[in-house]
Design a protein around this motif. Structure first.
Motif, short mmCIF file in Angstrom:
data_model
loop_
_atom_site.label_atom_id
_atom_site.label_comp_id
_atom_site.label_asym_id
_atom_site.label_seq_id
_atom_site.Cartn_x
_atom_site.Cartn_y
_atom_site.Cartn_z
N ILE A 104 -10.18 -1.22 -8.52
CA ILE A 104 -9.60 -2.57 -8.64
C ILE A 104 -8.15 -2.47 -9.10
CG2 ILE A 104 -9.70 -4.74 -9.96
CD1 ILE A 104 -12.76 -4.47 -9.86
N ALA A 105 -7.89 -1.63 -10.10
CA ALA A 105 -6.53 -1.46 -10.61
C ALA A 105 -5.61 -0.94 -9.50
CB ALA A 105 -6.53 -0.53 -11.80
N GLU A 106 -6.08 0.01 -8.71
CA GLU A 106 -5.26 0.55 -7.62
C GLU A 106 -4.99 -0.54 -6.57
OE1 GLU A 106 -7.39 3.92 -6.12
OE2 GLU A 106 -6.92 5.16 -7.86
N GLU A 107 -6.01 -1.35 -6.27
CA GLU A 107 -5.84 -2.43 -5.29
C GLU A 107 -4.84 -3.46 -5.80
OE1 GLU A 107 -6.28 -4.47 -1.83
OE2 GLU A 107 -7.17 -2.52 -2.28
N VAL A 108 -4.94 -3.83 -7.08
CA VAL A 108 -3.99 -4.78 -7.67
C VAL A 108 -2.58 -4.21 -7.63
CG1 VAL A 108 -3.33 -5.92 -9.83
CG2 VAL A 108 -5.69 -5.98 -9.07
N ALA A 109 -2.46 -2.93 -8.01
CA ALA A 109 -1.14 -2.30 -7.99
C ALA A 109 -0.58 -2.28 -6.57
CB ALA A 109 -1.22 -0.90 -8.56
N ARG A 110 -1.39 -2.00 -5.58
CA ARG A 110 -0.93 -1.96 -4.20
C ARG A 110 -0.52 -3.35 -3.74
NH1 ARG A 110 -4.40 -1.93 0.16
NH2 ARG A 110 -6.05 -1.16 -1.17
N GLN A 111 -1.31 -4.39 -4.12
CA GLN A 111 -0.95 -5.75 -3.71
C GLN A 111 0.36 -6.20 -4.37
OE1 GLN A 111 -4.27 -8.30 -4.55
NE2 GLN A 111 -5.49 -7.53 -2.81
N LYS A 113 2.76 -4.22 -5.28
CA LYS A 113 3.82 -3.45 -4.64
C LYS A 113 4.16 -4.07 -3.27
CE LYS A 113 4.99 1.28 -3.60
NZ LYS A 113 4.53 2.66 -3.50
N ASP A 114 3.11 -4.54 -2.56
CA ASP A 114 3.34 -5.16 -1.26
C ASP A 114 4.10 -6.50 -1.39
OD1 ASP A 114 2.09 -3.11 0.02
OD2 ASP A 114 0.16 -4.14 0.27
N LYS A 115 3.88 -7.27 -2.44
CA LYS A 115 4.54 -8.55 -2.65
C LYS A 115 6.02 -8.35 -2.95
CE LYS A 115 0.86 -11.57 -4.03
NZ LYS A 115 0.34 -12.45 -5.07
N ARG A 116 6.39 -7.26 -3.55
CA ARG A 116 7.77 -7.05 -3.94
C ARG A 116 8.54 -6.68 -2.76
NH1 ARG A 116 7.24 -3.53 -9.34
NH2 ARG A 116 6.22 -5.10 -10.54
#
Length: 116
Positions: A104-111, A113-116
């Motif tokens: 979950i933490a990796e998915e949140v971090a990826r999302q 990163k994608d928003k930025r």
């Protein structure tokens, strides 16, 4: 050689039967071969050894106590193995939750990163 005349054949049969009966009786009376004598069995009370049974009685009591301890140990080992099994299941759940939290933490971090 001629055979026995018919008039005397019954006499031969009777003599043969008597001879067989005598040989059978002789074999029955004198023909037995005895083996070694059977061991004489004596009960403890009959032989006066009742007083010597103390060590045997103590040994039987000791064996009984050891068997009780073995049963108790077996029961304790079974309970311990059940407890260990529960601990293993709890640890597996903990590891699965940690893995899920990491994902979950990796998915949140990826999302993020994608928003930025």
């Amino acid at each position: 050689m001629d055979s026995i005349p018919v008039d005397f054949q019954w006499l031969g049969g009777a003599a043969f039967a008597i001879a067989i009966a005598v040989l059978a009786a002789w074999s029955k009376v004198f023909g037995k071969k005895e083996g070694p004598p059977a061991p004489k069995v004596q009960e403890f009370y009959a032989s006066g050894q009742l007083a010597d049974m103390g060590p045997v009685k103590e040994l039987v009591e000791s064996v009984g106590l050891v068997m009780q301890q073995m049963v108790r140990t077996n029961i304790a080992l079974e309970e311990t193995s059940k407890g260990i099994h529960h601990l293993v299941q709890a640890y597996e759940k903990h590891l699965a939750e940690e893995q899920r939290d990491r994902e979950i933490a990796e998915e949140v971090a990826r999302q993020l990163k994608d928003k930025r």
